[in-house]
Design a protein around this motif. Structure first.
Motif, PDB file in Angstrom:
ATOM      1  N   GLN A 113       0.861  -1.186   0.000  1.00  0.00           N
ATOM      2  CA  GLN A 113       0.000   0.000   0.000  1.00  0.00           C
ATOM      3  C   GLN A 113       0.886   1.220   0.000  1.00  0.00           C
ATOM      4  N   LEU A 114       0.508   2.218  -0.769  1.00  0.00           N
ATOM      5  CA  LEU A 114       1.325   3.425  -0.926  1.00  0.00           C
ATOM      6  C   LEU A 114       0.799   4.534  -0.035  1.00  0.00           C
ATOM      7  N   LEU A 115       1.690   5.087   0.788  1.00  0.00           N
ATOM      8  CA  LEU A 115       1.390   6.306   1.531  1.00  0.00           C
ATOM      9  C   LEU A 115       2.100   7.434   0.798  1.00  0.00           C
ATOM     10  N   LEU A 116       1.350   8.207   0.044  1.00  0.00           N
ATOM     11  CA  LEU A 116       1.911   9.222  -0.850  1.00  0.00           C
ATOM     12  C   LEU A 116       2.142  10.513  -0.082  1.00  0.00           C
ATOM     13  N   LEU A 117       3.415  10.905   0.045  1.00  0.00           N
ATOM     14  CA  LEU A 117       3.829  12.053   0.846  1.00  0.00           C
ATOM     15  C   LEU A 117       4.583  13.065  -0.014  1.00  0.00           C
ATOM     16  N   ASP A 118       4.862  14.227   0.581  1.00  0.00           N
ATOM     17  CA  ASP A 118       5.762  15.220  -0.022  1.00  0.00           C
ATOM     18  C   ASP A 118       5.344  15.632  -1.430  1.00  0.00           C
ATOM     19  N   GLY A 119       4.046  15.677  -1.696  1.00  0.00           N
ATOM     20  CA  GLY A 119       3.565  16.101  -3.007  1.00  0.00           C
ATOM     21  C   GLY A 119       3.394  14.981  -4.007  1.00  0.00           C
ATOM     22  N   SER A 120       3.877  13.758  -3.683  1.00  0.00           N
ATOM     23  CA  SER A 120       3.719  12.665  -4.641  1.00  0.00           C
ATOM     24  C   SER A 120       2.247  12.333  -4.880  1.00  0.00           C
ATOM     25  N   ALA A 121       1.371  12.683  -3.925  1.00  0.00           N
ATOM     26  CA  ALA A 121      -0.066  12.474  -4.141  1.00  0.00           C
ATOM     27  C   ALA A 121      -0.571  13.308  -5.312  1.00  0.00           C
TER      28      ALA A 121
END
Length: 384
Positions: free
Chosen positions: A140-148
């Motif tokens: 599962q991906l936790l998208l951080l630092d703008g990667s979302a």
């Protein structure tokens, strides 16, 4: 008209060396003192703060552009618009291999937080120094630092670009629930300082904010209607409906994301940076290059080797598990390639937790070299 400043320095025990700055634009993006001093100050500050090592080579590039456009609507007076954009990209190279990278971009006259870029480089270097391992087959991906923002651009923005020749795969689903309930998404071409923002479409009509998803329900498309978001890089390209600056509304508190993290069914990968991405409009397949990610094993942080995620966009939207609170909001910017040219696009998003996704070995998704406008480089490029 484009202004490119390149600053290069090698870090050694002797201190700063080889800082070079060259400019050539007669129309500055911001007052000339800022254009000339901020990139130099930024590069020097980053180099001073990096760990002392004779092996590190730092390159900082500042790109700025001023475009004066004239639109001639079929009926009505001519419309003039000046578009100002800029970006600063920092690479850190060790033994010929890039070990850390970061960038920021802006539109208009307001510069972003330049000091924050130094923090990004430091954090990327710390991650690069962590022990490496390969990713599992399902995560599962936790998208951080703008990667979302990059994630949302591919799985929502491109999915909702719709024309008569290439209708969206969600055509006919207006007002139906097509995404997780926490997803409320707008495209706002007039966001102040947002990368990709502009006041007029290529047809000369005023741009406007449009709701795409409303609490998971399909609210609208980026469609080829007379009031649609027509964009093109320049007169060489036919205009198409394209996104500008996506905004994902955050959750009101950290609780939904905390609860979702406590109920994960696959290892959680913390994604700090995505690379190239693509969406196949025929079946909705999304491919994302994960360039910078970490995973926690016990108390030890491991840096993951780059890998690729592939999934179906409609499934990804429905299977998002949670979004973060306002404290997790970050900016993302890139240039997006399509038939109407290479366009600046951006997003403002909180962190996002996906459901389980399958991973594949890394394979760069770089577009053909001739398709990349210089000096915008390859960073953050999306293609569709």
């Amino acid at each position: 008209m484009r202004d490119v400043s390149r600053l290069t320095a090698e870090r050694s025990g002797r201190g700063l060396a080889g800082v070079v700055l060259s400019t050539g634009s007669e129309i500055p993006l911001v007052p000339s003192a800022q254009v000339e001093e901020d990139p130099r100050r930024l590069a020097e500050d980053i180099i001073r703060r990096l760990p002392r090592s004779e092996a590190l080579h730092v390159v900082a590039e500042a790109h700025s552009a001023v475009e004066n456009r004239l639109y001639l609507p079929g009926n009505g007076p001519a419309v003039r618009e000046t578009l100002r954009t800029g970006a600063i990209v920092v690479d850190v190279v060790k033994a010929g291999r890039r070990v850390a990278e970061a960038d920021i971009a802006w539109s208009g006259h307001v510069l972003p937080d330049l000091e924050g870029l130094g923090e990004q480089v430091e954090q990327a270097l710390r991650r690069a120094g962590a022990p490496h391992r390969t990713v599992g087959s399902e995560v599962q991906l936790l998208l951080l630092d703008g990667s979302a923002g990059a994630f949302l651009h591919e799985v929502c923005g491109h999915l909702l670009e719709s024309t008569r020749q290439r209708p969206s795969l969600l055509a006919g689903h207006t007002a139906r629930r097509v995404a997780q309930r926490q997803l409320t998404v707008d495209d706002d071409p007039r966001r102040v300082g947002g990368f990709g923002t502009h006041r007029f479409t290529m047809l000369g009509t005023a741009t406007s904010r449009r709701r795409l998803l409303d609490a998971g329900r399909l609210a609208g498309f980026l469609a080829d209607t007379p009031d649609g978001p027509w964009r093109a890089e320049d007169s060489r390209h036919g205009p198409q409906p394209r996104m500008s600056h996506l905004e994902l509304a955050p959750a009101s508190s950290p609780a939904p994301l905390d609860d979702a993290l406590g109920a994960t069914s696959a290892p959680v990968v913390r994604v700090h940076r995505l690379g190239f991405g693509s969406l196949d409009h025929r079946d909705g397949t999304v491919v994302l290059e994960v360039k910078d990610a970490t995973v926690l094993e016990g108390s030890v942080v491991h840096r993951l080797e780059p890998f690729v995620v592939t999934a179906e966009a409609r499934h990804l939207l429905v299977d998002v598990r949670a979004v973060g609170c306002p404290a997790t909001m970050r900016q993302w910017s890139a240039y997006c390639l399509a038939a109407s040219g290479s366009l600046p696009v951006g997003a403002s998003t909180p962190s996002v937790l996906t459901g389980p996704v399958s991973t594949l070995p890394h394979r760069p998704l770089a577009p053909p070299r001739a398709a990349v406008p210089m000096p915008r480089r390859e960073k953050g490029m999306s293609r569709t």
